[in-house]
Design an enzyme around this catalytic site. Sequence first.
Site, PDB file in Angstrom:
ATOM      1  N   SER A   1      15.055  21.356 -16.677  1.00 29.86           N
ATOM      2  CA  SER A   1      13.867  22.156 -16.937  1.00 29.86           C
ATOM      3  C   SER A   1      14.275  23.420 -17.674  1.00 29.86           C
ATOM      4  O   SER A   1      15.341  23.981 -17.433  1.00 29.86           O
ATOM      5  CB  SER A   1      13.191  22.508 -15.610  1.00 29.86           C
ATOM      6  OG  SER A   1      12.385  23.656 -15.762  1.00 29.86           O
TER       7      SER A   1
ATOM      8  N   GLU B   1       9.612   8.336 -16.501  1.00 31.23           N
ATOM      9  CA  GLU B   1       8.235   8.807 -16.733  1.00 31.23           C
ATOM     10  C   GLU B   1       7.687   8.322 -18.068  1.00 31.23           C
ATOM     11  O   GLU B   1       6.533   7.921 -18.179  1.00 31.23           O
ATOM     12  CB  GLU B   1       8.189  10.332 -16.690  1.00 31.23           C
ATOM     13  CG  GLU B   1       8.368  10.884 -15.290  1.00 31.23           C
ATOM     14  CD  GLU B   1       8.407  12.403 -15.312  1.00 31.23           C
ATOM     15  OE1 GLU B   1       7.440  13.027 -14.880  1.00 31.23           O
ATOM     16  OE2 GLU B   1       9.424  12.960 -15.786  1.00 31.23           O
TER      17      GLU B   1
ATOM     18  N   LYS C   1      16.318  21.883 -11.530  1.00 30.56           N
ATOM     19  CA  LYS C   1      15.628  20.608 -11.743  1.00 30.56           C
ATOM     20  C   LYS C   1      16.485  19.540 -12.417  1.00 30.56           C
ATOM     21  O   LYS C   1      17.282  19.806 -13.296  1.00 30.56           O
ATOM     22  CB  LYS C   1      14.378  20.823 -12.615  1.00 30.56           C
ATOM     23  CG  LYS C   1      13.220  21.504 -11.912  1.00 30.56           C
ATOM     24  CD  LYS C   1      12.760  20.805 -10.649  1.00 30.56           C
ATOM     25  CE  LYS C   1      12.126  19.461 -10.931  1.00 30.56           C
ATOM     26  NZ  LYS C   1      10.858  19.577 -11.683  1.00 30.56           N
TER      27      LYS C   1
ATOM     28  N   HIS D   1       0.831  -1.223   0.000  1.00 29.36           N
ATOM     29  CA  HIS D   1       0.000   0.000   0.000  1.00 29.36           C
ATOM     30  C   HIS D   1       0.865   1.272   0.000  1.00 29.36           C
ATOM     31  O   HIS D   1       0.446   2.315   0.498  1.00 29.36           O
ATOM     32  CB  HIS D   1      -0.956   0.034   1.194  1.00 29.36           C
ATOM     33  CG  HIS D   1      -1.617  -1.276   1.472  1.00 29.36           C
ATOM     34  ND1 HIS D   1      -2.804  -1.651   0.898  1.00 29.36           N
ATOM     35  CD2 HIS D   1      -1.217  -2.318   2.248  1.00 29.36           C
ATOM     36  CE1 HIS D   1      -3.130  -2.879   1.318  1.00 29.36           C
ATOM     37  NE2 HIS D   1      -2.183  -3.309   2.130  1.00 29.36           N
TER      38      HIS D   1
END
Length: 471
Positions: free
Chosen positions: A291, A304, A297, A170
């Site tokens: 970024s 992803e 970043k 979980h």
Amino acid sequence: MSDADESVAEGKALWHGRFAAAPAEELMAFTASISFDKRLWADDITGSRAHVAMLGATGILDAATVNAIDAALSQVHHEMSSGTFEFVDSDEDIHTAIERRVTQIAGDAGARVHTGRSRNDQVATALRLWCKREIRVVIDYLLQLVDVLQSRATEADSVTEPVYLPGYTHLQRAQPVLLSHHLRAHGWALMRDADRLFDALARLDVSPLGAGALAGSSLPIDPQRSADLLGFAKPFDNSLDAVSDRDFVAELLAHIALLGVHLSRIGEEWVIWTSEEFGFATLDDAYATGSSMLPQKKNADIAELARGKAGRLIGNLTGLLTTLKGLPLAYNRDLQEDKEPLFDSVDQVRRALVALAGMISSATFATDAMVRAGDAEALTATDLAEWLVESGMPFRRAHAVVGEVVRTAINTQRPLAEVVSKHSDLGPIAAQLISAGSAITRRRSRGGAGPAVSADQATRFTEELNRLRLR
Ligand code: ARG
């Protein structure tokens, strides 16, 4: 050459005889598949060579004709591979383009290449040949990624102090597990994917050549010989089935979709692991992105997109199944819709496999952060309960005792070890056992997450990987 042969050589439709008018531009624009089925050119030539050899062996074509067609096919092969093949507007698909050129080169002989054959069995043959080769490449990349997981796992096991992290259920910390165990978990899933792809390859190893448009041929063609020449395990048994069967494409897309789901889950974990909140891994600069606006970043775009591409892979599967579901026997032009999803899924998954392999092999594991998280107090509660079971307490009671101890520690804001140490059922020995580092060494069951059984798992993992490499 007769007038009819010449018209094909000049780029008239293969079916021009029945038609008074040339195909409308809109028809060609909508129905042509050349833009994407071009990549079947080598397989189409391989199929034609076998077909013509079979026509020679059965005496349907004489040796001189066979040689002339074969030489023309060689020339087309050369033109295709050197990029000098000149396509014309009427080339609606790769099969048409190649037959047109063969007829142009070999004249009357070329006009005989399609004897006893239809584009329906021709395209199914070329596509199966394509799958047999390209899926092997996907499996190779897949096994390379498995190999990366295995070597990172071996590396994690080779340090003196066990490297562990919380295992989650979980997404809540559950029990400490070895890093190697976690990495191999993904490896086992990927090896099942490889196995499934091999199974599909075995099932698709059937030659449809000789099925003709749908009913075979009245000429004495020999589908067994064509199958043998092409290296297929066997020829088709039913001509209607042979030209309408796209199960093999659906099956490959299904296995690739599941593989994509596994890659997506790996991707999601790496997004979490590389977040500042977790900080379990750092990506090599070459495998991360920045970024355009936020100078600080460093993003896990490979992870992803491995996650994102799964949607597309599932879409390719559902798209094809939807196309197939209403089709009557046998060939319908709808079947042309099999190629783009197949090519796309193969291309996408291949890139994802390579990118993830690079990302994972070059990343740095923050083992300190993993161990620190794995040392969180209550993670060994189950091991503690099992320690009580060893001294005779029923598990349900042990579960309650430890649960109560954890609650006391939380409510009184005292360290768990202190509460355990003072508890009448537990005491100081139990308190020593609750450090994750020591609890993990007590895991001995087969396939479990402790160092005592990790070498054993590593051996089985390598055996499975070697079995797949030889399949
Ligand atoms: N381009 C077609 C396909 O990919 C080839 C078969 C066409 N056959 C036909 N009878 N129209 O399916």
